[in-house]
Design a protein around this motif. Structure first.
Motif, PDB file in Angstrom:
ATOM      1  N   GLU A   3      -7.960 -10.171   6.226  1.00 20.80           N
ATOM      2  CA  GLU A   3      -9.321  -9.233   5.901  1.00 20.80           C
ATOM      3  C   GLU A   3      -9.980  -9.857   4.755  1.00 20.80           C
ATOM      4  OE1 GLU A   3      -8.129  -5.266   8.046  1.00 20.80           O
ATOM      5  OE2 GLU A   3      -6.510  -6.352   7.016  1.00 20.80           O
ATOM      6  N   ASN A  61       1.491  -5.591   9.140  1.00 23.07           N
ATOM      7  CA  ASN A  61       0.137  -6.110   9.254  1.00 23.07           C
ATOM      8  C   ASN A  61      -0.375  -6.922   8.252  1.00 23.07           C
ATOM      9  OD1 ASN A  61      -0.237  -4.113   7.242  1.00 23.07           O
ATOM     10  ND2 ASN A  61      -1.266  -2.419   8.511  1.00 23.07           N
ATOM     11  N   HIS A  63      -0.286  -5.997   4.956  1.00 23.27           N
ATOM     12  CA  HIS A  63      -0.405  -5.314   3.817  1.00 23.27           C
ATOM     13  C   HIS A  63       0.746  -4.134   3.777  1.00 23.27           C
ATOM     14  CE1 HIS A  63      -4.437  -5.696   5.572  1.00 23.27           C
ATOM     15  NE2 HIS A  63      -4.290  -4.561   6.112  1.00 23.27           N
ATOM     16  N   HIS A  94       3.216   4.524   6.868  1.00 22.84           N
ATOM     17  CA  HIS A  94       3.150   3.121   6.301  1.00 22.84           C
ATOM     18  C   HIS A  94       3.768   3.568   4.893  1.00 22.84           C
ATOM     19  CE1 HIS A  94      -1.024   4.081   5.008  1.00 22.84           C
ATOM     20  NE2 HIS A  94      -0.520   3.644   4.068  1.00 22.84           N
ATOM     21  N   HIS A  96       4.258   2.036   0.635  1.00 24.49           N
ATOM     22  CA  HIS A  96       3.986   1.419  -0.484  1.00 24.49           C
ATOM     23  C   HIS A  96       4.967   1.279  -1.487  1.00 24.49           C
ATOM     24  CE1 HIS A  96      -0.551   1.555   0.537  1.00 24.49           C
ATOM     25  NE2 HIS A  96      -0.181   2.715   1.087  1.00 24.49           N
ATOM     26  N   HIS A 119       2.952   7.008   3.240  1.00 21.83           N
ATOM     27  CA  HIS A 119       1.609   7.748   3.819  1.00 21.83           C
ATOM     28  C   HIS A 119       1.577   8.155   5.180  1.00 21.83           C
ATOM     29  CE1 HIS A 119      -0.487   5.817   0.311  1.00 21.83           C
ATOM     30  NE2 HIS A 119       0.111   6.842  -0.172  1.00 21.83           N
ATOM     31  N   VAL A 121      -0.743   9.245   8.128  1.00 21.61           N
ATOM     32  CA  VAL A 121      -1.919   9.318   8.173  1.00 21.61           C
ATOM     33  C   VAL A 121      -2.654  10.121   9.520  1.00 21.61           C
ATOM     34  CG1 VAL A 121      -4.417   7.526   8.293  1.00 21.61           C
ATOM     35  CG2 VAL A 121      -2.058   6.781   7.130  1.00 21.61           C
ATOM     36  N   VAL A 142      -4.062  12.323   4.471  1.00 22.53           N
ATOM     37  CA  VAL A 142      -3.052  11.475   4.315  1.00 22.53           C
ATOM     38  C   VAL A 142      -1.987  12.631   3.615  1.00 22.53           C
ATOM     39  CG1 VAL A 142      -1.825   9.479   3.508  1.00 22.53           C
ATOM     40  CG2 VAL A 142      -4.385   9.246   4.217  1.00 22.53           C
ATOM     41  N   LEU A 201      -9.381   5.939   0.849  1.00 19.66           N
ATOM     42  CA  LEU A 201      -8.428   5.118   1.497  1.00 19.66           C
ATOM     43  C   LEU A 201      -7.879   4.387   0.187  1.00 19.66           C
ATOM     44  CD1 LEU A 201      -9.828   3.593   4.773  1.00 19.66           C
ATOM     45  CD2 LEU A 201      -8.272   5.690   4.241  1.00 19.66           C
ATOM     46  N   THR A 202      -6.781   3.954   0.048  1.00 22.47           N
ATOM     47  CA  THR A 202      -6.113   3.116  -1.269  1.00 22.47           C
ATOM     48  C   THR A 202      -6.453   1.480  -0.771  1.00 22.47           C
ATOM     49  OG1 THR A 202      -3.899   2.930  -0.377  1.00 22.47           O
ATOM     50  CG2 THR A 202      -4.584   4.938  -1.794  1.00 22.47           C
ATOM     51  N   THR A 203      -7.035   1.092   0.435  1.00 26.64           N
ATOM     52  CA  THR A 203      -7.167  -0.227   0.676  1.00 26.64           C
ATOM     53  C   THR A 203      -8.528  -0.430   1.102  1.00 26.64           C
ATOM     54  OG1 THR A 203      -6.366   0.103   2.769  1.00 26.64           O
ATOM     55  CG2 THR A 203      -4.924  -0.685   1.587  1.00 26.64           C
ATOM     56  N   PRO A 204      -9.188  -1.382   0.891  1.00 26.48           N
ATOM     57  CA  PRO A 204     -10.619  -1.773   1.232  1.00 26.48           C
ATOM     58  C   PRO A 204     -10.847  -1.337   2.731  1.00 26.48           C
ATOM     59  CG  PRO A 204      -9.723  -3.683   0.136  1.00 26.48           C
ATOM     60  CD  PRO A 204      -8.641  -2.780   0.507  1.00 26.48           C
ATOM     61  N   TRP A 212      -6.163  14.330   0.270  1.00 27.34           N
ATOM     62  CA  TRP A 212      -4.725  13.974   0.178  1.00 27.34           C
ATOM     63  C   TRP A 212      -3.907  15.193  -0.069  1.00 27.34           C
ATOM     64  CZ3 TRP A 212      -2.436   9.364   0.150  1.00 27.34           C
ATOM     65  CH2 TRP A 212      -3.242   8.266   0.192  1.00 27.34           C
TER      66      TRP A 212
HETATM   67  S1  B30 Z   1      -3.978   4.853   2.908  1.00 27.14           S
HETATM   68  O1  B30 Z   1      -2.981   5.680   3.487  1.00 27.14           O
HETATM   69  O2  B30 Z   1      -4.863   5.466   2.099  1.00 27.14           O
HETATM   70  N1  B30 Z   1      -3.229   3.646   2.089  1.00 27.14           N
HETATM   71  C1  B30 Z   1      -6.173   3.057   6.427  1.00 27.14           C
HETATM   72  C2  B30 Z   1      -5.584   4.398   6.714  1.00 27.14           C
HETATM   73  C3  B30 Z   1      -4.749   4.961   5.360  1.00 27.14           C
HETATM   74  C4  B30 Z   1      -4.694   4.246   4.347  1.00 27.14           C
HETATM   75  C5  B30 Z   1      -5.546   3.058   4.071  1.00 27.14           C
HETATM   76  C6  B30 Z   1      -6.245   2.402   5.149  1.00 27.14           C
HETATM   77  C7  B30 Z   1      -6.930   2.573   7.668  1.00 27.14           C
HETATM   78  O3  B30 Z   1      -6.877   3.164   8.563  1.00 27.14           O
HETATM   79  N2  B30 Z   1      -7.642   1.327   7.416  1.00 27.14           N
HETATM   80  C8  B30 Z   1      -8.413   0.784   8.642  1.00 27.14           C
HETATM   81  C9  B30 Z   1      -7.619   0.150   9.611  1.00 27.14           C
HETATM   82  N3  B30 Z   1      -6.988  -1.118   9.157  1.00 27.14           N
HETATM   83  C10 B30 Z   1      -7.663  -2.025   8.582  1.00 27.14           C
HETATM   84  C11 B30 Z   1      -7.504  -2.149   7.096  1.00 27.14           C
HETATM   85  O4  B30 Z   1      -7.536  -1.137   6.254  1.00 27.14           O
HETATM   86  O5  B30 Z   1      -7.253  -3.176   6.626  1.00 27.14           O
HETATM   87  C12 B30 Z   1      -5.545  -0.973   9.081  1.00 27.14           C
HETATM   88  C13 B30 Z   1      -4.574  -1.997   9.764  1.00 27.14           C
HETATM   89  O6  B30 Z   1      -4.559  -3.010   9.218  1.00 27.14           O
HETATM   90  O7  B30 Z   1      -3.970  -1.715  10.713  1.00 27.14           O
HETATM   91 CU1  B30 Z   1      -5.482  -3.651   7.723  1.00 27.14          CU
END
Ligand code: B30
Ligand code: ZN
Length: 258
Positions: A3, A61, A63, A94, A96, A119, A121, A142, A201-204, A212
């Motif tokens: 990604e 996945n 990450h 998931h 961290h 987390h 979700v 979350v 979200l803590t990821t892009p 939260w």
């Molecule tokens: S978090 O709890 O803030 N760390 C997502 C959900 C919760 C968090 C971060 C992301 C999320 O649903 N993201 C979109 C779906 N994807 C794509 C992505 O973020 O890049 C997640 C995936 O694979 O299954 Cu990777």
């Protein structure tokens, strides 16, 4: 899953995803307990968390390792407390973690990092799916909890997951695991004390759509268990998956004591 981002360049996310990762309501944050506002409400209600799912699947996945569950008839959801009349349906949980002790959690409390953060979700029922819910400012909840090494006591619920670790050691590894109720994740004393704030979200792409809820009492994990998380391979060989804390700006942190 490629990604275009990973944990070797967390501070570059603001440049690569400027419309969101550079926003003013980002997560995680440092929670300074002296700087919280006491809130009064009914407790959070966990619905159907006692039901054993029909199927559980664990996936690397790239990450994190992610646990998904499917139930026979009823989905698990949270409602009440700070969520009012809204239902938020469980999607996945998931983890961290980091490479060393006092490293790994995304949120910090009074500057302290735990070794693991979970987390759970959830997405708002009215929006129909998580893919749709991430487009709305109240789309996700979350629920986060912390694990730290206390008397080196192991977590029984994490054993269910770590038994399957060899299948998710590498990116794209996936396996079914023996289903167990998600309520096994909520067994600490004082379980109900939590803080809440609005973030992302803590990821892009770091969408600013998350309410939260952060449980204040940490759970125990053993050194052997945390070592297993640290052995998991992630995208670009990263051995950790936490983002640096972000500015609070003008947000308020509310504390809910039961
Ligand atoms: S978090 O709890 O803030 N760390 C997502 C959900 C919760 C968090 C971060 C992301 C999320 O649903 N993201 C979109 C779906 N994807 C794509 C992505 O973020 O890049 C997640 C995936 O694979 O299954 Cu990777
Ligand atoms: Zn997360």
């Amino acid at each position: 899953v490629e990604e275009g981002w990973d944990y070797t360049n967390v501070d570059e996310w603001k440049k690569e995803f400027p419309q969101s990762c550079a926003g003013s309501k980002q997560s995680p944050i440092n929670i300074i307990l002296n700087n919280t506002k006491l809130a009064y409400t009914t407790g959070l209600e966990w619905k159907n968390y006692d039901f054993t799912p029909a199927e559980m699947r664990l996936t690397n996945n790239g990450h994190t390792i992610q646990l998904q569950a499917k139930w026979y008839y009823y989905d698990a959801y949270v409602t009440s407390g700070p969520l009012g009349l809204n239902d938020y349906i469980f999607e996945q949980l998931h983890f961290h973690w980091g490479q060393k002790d006092n490293e790994g959690s995304e949120h910090t409390i009074n500057g302290k990092r735990c070794e693991l953060e979970i987390h759970m979700v959830h997405w708002k029922r009215d929006y129909g799916s998580i893919e749709n819910a991430v487009n709305y400012s109240d789309g996700l909840v979350v629920i986060a909890s912390f694990y730290t090494v206390l008397l080196n006591r192991k977590s029984q619920v994490l054993e269910n997951i770590l038994d399957a670790i060899s299948s998710v050691q590498n990116v794209n590894g996936t396996t079914k695991i023996e289903p167990f109720p998600l309520s096994d994740f909520k067994v600490a004393d004082n379980y109900d004390d939590f803080i809440s704030y609005s973030g992302s979200l803590t990821t892009p792409k770091c969408n600013e759509v998350v309410t939260w809820i952060i449980l204040l009492t940490p759970f125990s994990i053993s050194k052997k268990q945390i070592a297993k998380f640290r052995s998991i391979k992630l995208n670009h060989g990263s051995k950790y998956n936490y983002r640096s804390t972000q500015p609070l700006n003008d947000r308020k942190i509310r504390v809910y004591l039961q």
